[in-house]
Scaffold this motif. Structure first.
Motif, mmCIF file in Angstrom:
data_model
loop_
_atom_site.group_PDB
_atom_site.id
_atom_site.type_symbol
_atom_site.label_atom_id
_atom_site.label_comp_id
_atom_site.label_asym_id
_atom_site.label_seq_id
_atom_site.Cartn_x
_atom_site.Cartn_y
_atom_site.Cartn_z
ATOM 1 N N GLY A 57 0.781 -1.223 0.000
ATOM 2 C CA GLY A 57 0.000 0.000 0.000
ATOM 3 C C GLY A 57 0.813 1.273 0.000
ATOM 4 N N CYS A 58 2.142 1.167 -0.020
ATOM 5 C CA CYS A 58 3.004 2.344 0.038
ATOM 6 C C CYS A 58 4.163 2.180 -0.930
ATOM 7 N N ARG A 59 4.647 3.302 -1.430
ATOM 8 C CA ARG A 59 5.865 3.288 -2.238
ATOM 9 C C ARG A 59 6.556 4.634 -2.104
ATOM 10 N N PRO A 60 7.879 4.658 -2.183
ATOM 11 C CA PRO A 60 8.590 5.930 -2.070
ATOM 12 C C PRO A 60 8.391 6.754 -3.331
ATOM 13 N N GLU A 61 8.138 8.036 -3.155
ATOM 14 C CA GLU A 61 7.962 8.945 -4.292
ATOM 15 C C GLU A 61 9.261 9.677 -4.594
ATOM 16 N N LYS A 62 9.803 10.335 -3.562
ATOM 17 C CA LYS A 62 11.050 11.078 -3.767
ATOM 18 C C LYS A 62 11.676 11.428 -2.431
ATOM 19 N N LEU A 63 12.927 11.798 -2.493
ATOM 20 C CA LEU A 63 13.652 12.318 -1.336
ATOM 21 C C LEU A 63 13.829 13.813 -1.542
ATOM 22 N N LEU A 64 13.396 14.584 -0.579
ATOM 23 C CA LEU A 64 13.556 16.039 -0.653
ATOM 24 C C LEU A 64 14.738 16.439 0.231
ATOM 25 N N TRP A 65 15.815 16.830 -0.420
ATOM 26 C CA TRP A 65 17.003 17.256 0.302
ATOM 27 C C TRP A 65 16.931 18.763 0.511
ATOM 28 N N CYS A 84 0.851 6.713 -0.441
ATOM 29 C CA CYS A 84 0.209 5.705 0.391
ATOM 30 C C CYS A 84 -1.287 5.677 0.093
ATOM 31 N N GLU A 85 -1.835 4.475 -0.010
ATOM 32 C CA GLU A 85 -3.268 4.331 -0.207
ATOM 33 C C GLU A 85 -3.970 4.571 1.116
ATOM 34 N N GLY A 86 -5.222 4.993 1.027
ATOM 35 C CA GLY A 86 -5.988 5.385 2.205
ATOM 36 C C GLY A 86 -5.981 4.389 3.338
ATOM 37 N N ALA A 87 -6.131 3.114 3.030
ATOM 38 C CA ALA A 87 -6.209 2.104 4.077
ATOM 39 C C ALA A 87 -4.885 1.905 4.807
ATOM 40 N N TYR A 88 -3.793 2.339 4.209
ATOM 41 C CA TYR A 88 -2.471 2.117 4.798
ATOM 42 C C TYR A 88 -1.914 3.349 5.511
ATOM 43 N N VAL A 89 -2.597 4.488 5.409
ATOM 44 C CA VAL A 89 -2.062 5.730 5.970
ATOM 45 C C VAL A 89 -1.891 5.621 7.491
ATOM 46 N N LEU A 90 -2.910 5.144 8.163
ATOM 47 C CA LEU A 90 -2.836 5.038 9.623
ATOM 48 C C LEU A 90 -1.726 4.071 10.042
ATOM 49 N N ARG A 91 -1.604 2.967 9.327
ATOM 50 C CA ARG A 91 -0.552 1.999 9.631
ATOM 51 C C ARG A 91 0.825 2.621 9.405
ATOM 52 N N LEU A 92 0.977 3.374 8.318
ATOM 53 C CA LEU A 92 2.259 4.025 8.036
ATOM 54 C C LEU A 92 2.587 5.058 9.104
ATOM 55 N N GLN A 93 1.597 5.833 9.519
ATOM 56 C CA GLN A 93 1.839 6.813 10.590
ATOM 57 C C GLN A 93 2.281 6.120 11.867
ATOM 58 N N HIS A 94 1.658 5.002 12.150
ATOM 59 C CA HIS A 94 1.992 4.267 13.368
ATOM 60 C C HIS A 94 3.411 3.689 13.302
ATOM 61 N N GLU A 95 3.840 3.249 12.116
ATOM 62 C CA GLU A 95 5.141 2.603 11.968
ATOM 63 C C GLU A 95 6.195 3.534 11.354
ATOM 64 N N ALA A 96 5.964 4.842 11.390
ATOM 65 C CA ALA A 96 6.854 5.802 10.737
ATOM 66 C C ALA A 96 8.280 5.741 11.288
ATOM 67 N N GLN A 97 8.430 5.685 12.592
ATOM 68 C CA GLN A 97 9.784 5.671 13.179
ATOM 69 C C GLN A 97 10.538 4.405 12.795
ATOM 70 N N ASP A 98 9.846 3.257 12.805
ATOM 71 C CA ASP A 98 10.495 2.008 12.400
ATOM 72 C C ASP A 98 10.916 2.070 10.937
ATOM 73 N N SER A 113 15.245 12.118 7.955
ATOM 74 C CA SER A 113 14.788 12.428 9.315
ATOM 75 C C SER A 113 13.267 12.501 9.416
ATOM 76 N N ARG A 114 12.583 12.702 8.294
ATOM 77 C CA ARG A 114 11.125 12.869 8.338
ATOM 78 C C ARG A 114 10.469 12.111 7.192
ATOM 79 N N LEU A 115 9.188 11.767 7.425
ATOM 80 C CA LEU A 115 8.346 11.192 6.380
ATOM 81 C C LEU A 115 7.255 12.191 6.041
ATOM 82 N N ARG A 116 6.964 12.309 4.776
ATOM 83 C CA ARG A 116 5.799 13.073 4.348
ATOM 84 C C ARG A 116 4.916 12.111 3.566
ATOM 85 N N ILE A 117 3.695 11.942 4.036
ATOM 86 C CA ILE A 117 2.781 10.981 3.435
ATOM 87 C C ILE A 117 1.880 11.710 2.452
#
Length: 180
Positions: A57-65, A84-98, A113-117
């Motif tokens: 449900g997720c894939r990397p789009e780009k790295l913003l330096w 990220c697809e809608g159903a995976y957003v909450l899961r991604l937010q929960h597992e962002a640090q990992d 250092s950061r994720l932008r969903i």
């Protein structure tokens, strides 16, 4: 030693076949890094980095330096933009640090250092790895039955019959496609 010292100091090219991924990444990496700020390696390793719970449900789009005004500016880590697809957003937010820890482990240093969903459809095209098969005829079934008739264990006989049907069906499909 032979005269011609110029050849002995030149690094030799590796001989023999090279993996196709090495050749393609040499061509693709400059394009991907220019457009998205990342390497093809991160894209290809995403399923291992994201894990089973996030990869579909997720894939990397780009790295913003962050912009660097001079070479003396201190290093600042990037922001990883993840589609990220809608159903995976909450899961991604929960597992962002990992996920950040695994991405930085992939790079070998704290690069992100950061994720932008970004919520959008993620289309992953999976190649079917199922080998085509064709139904077998009564003559083939008879041949399999004769070959397995002396096997006493009914479970083993049944398994071998199914195996024989699969092999003959795959061979017939291969012949129809113009193979062997």
């Amino acid at each position: 030693m032979k005269d011609g010292g110029d050849k002995s100091t030149r690094p030799s090219k590796p001989r023999g076949p090279r993996p196709l991924a090495d050749l393609v990444s040499d061509l693709v990496d400059p394009i991907v890094s220019k457009r998205a700020g990342m390497t093809a390696g991160l894209l290809s390793a995403w399923s291992e980095i994201a894990g089973l719970r996030l990869e579909q449900g997720c894939r990397p789009e780009k790295l913003l330096w962050p912009p660097r005004r001079s070479d003396d500016d201190p290093f600042e880590p990037a922001t990883l933009v993840v589609a990220c697809e809608g159903a995976y957003v909450l899961r991604l937010q929960h597992e962002a640090q990992d996920l950040l820890t695994r991405v930085n482990g992939y790079f070998g240093y704290p690069a992100v250092s950061r994720l932008r969903i970004v919520q959008k459809p993620v289309q992953i095209h999976r190649v079917s790895r199922k080998v085509p098969s064709k139904p077998i005829g009564p003559g083939d079934r008879q041949m399999i039955a004769e070959a397995t008739s002396r096997i006493e264990n009914p479970r083993l006989r049944s398994a071998l019959e199914r195996f024989g049907e699969t092999v003959l069906g795959r061979n017939a499909a291969e012949r129809d496609r113009g193979g062997r």
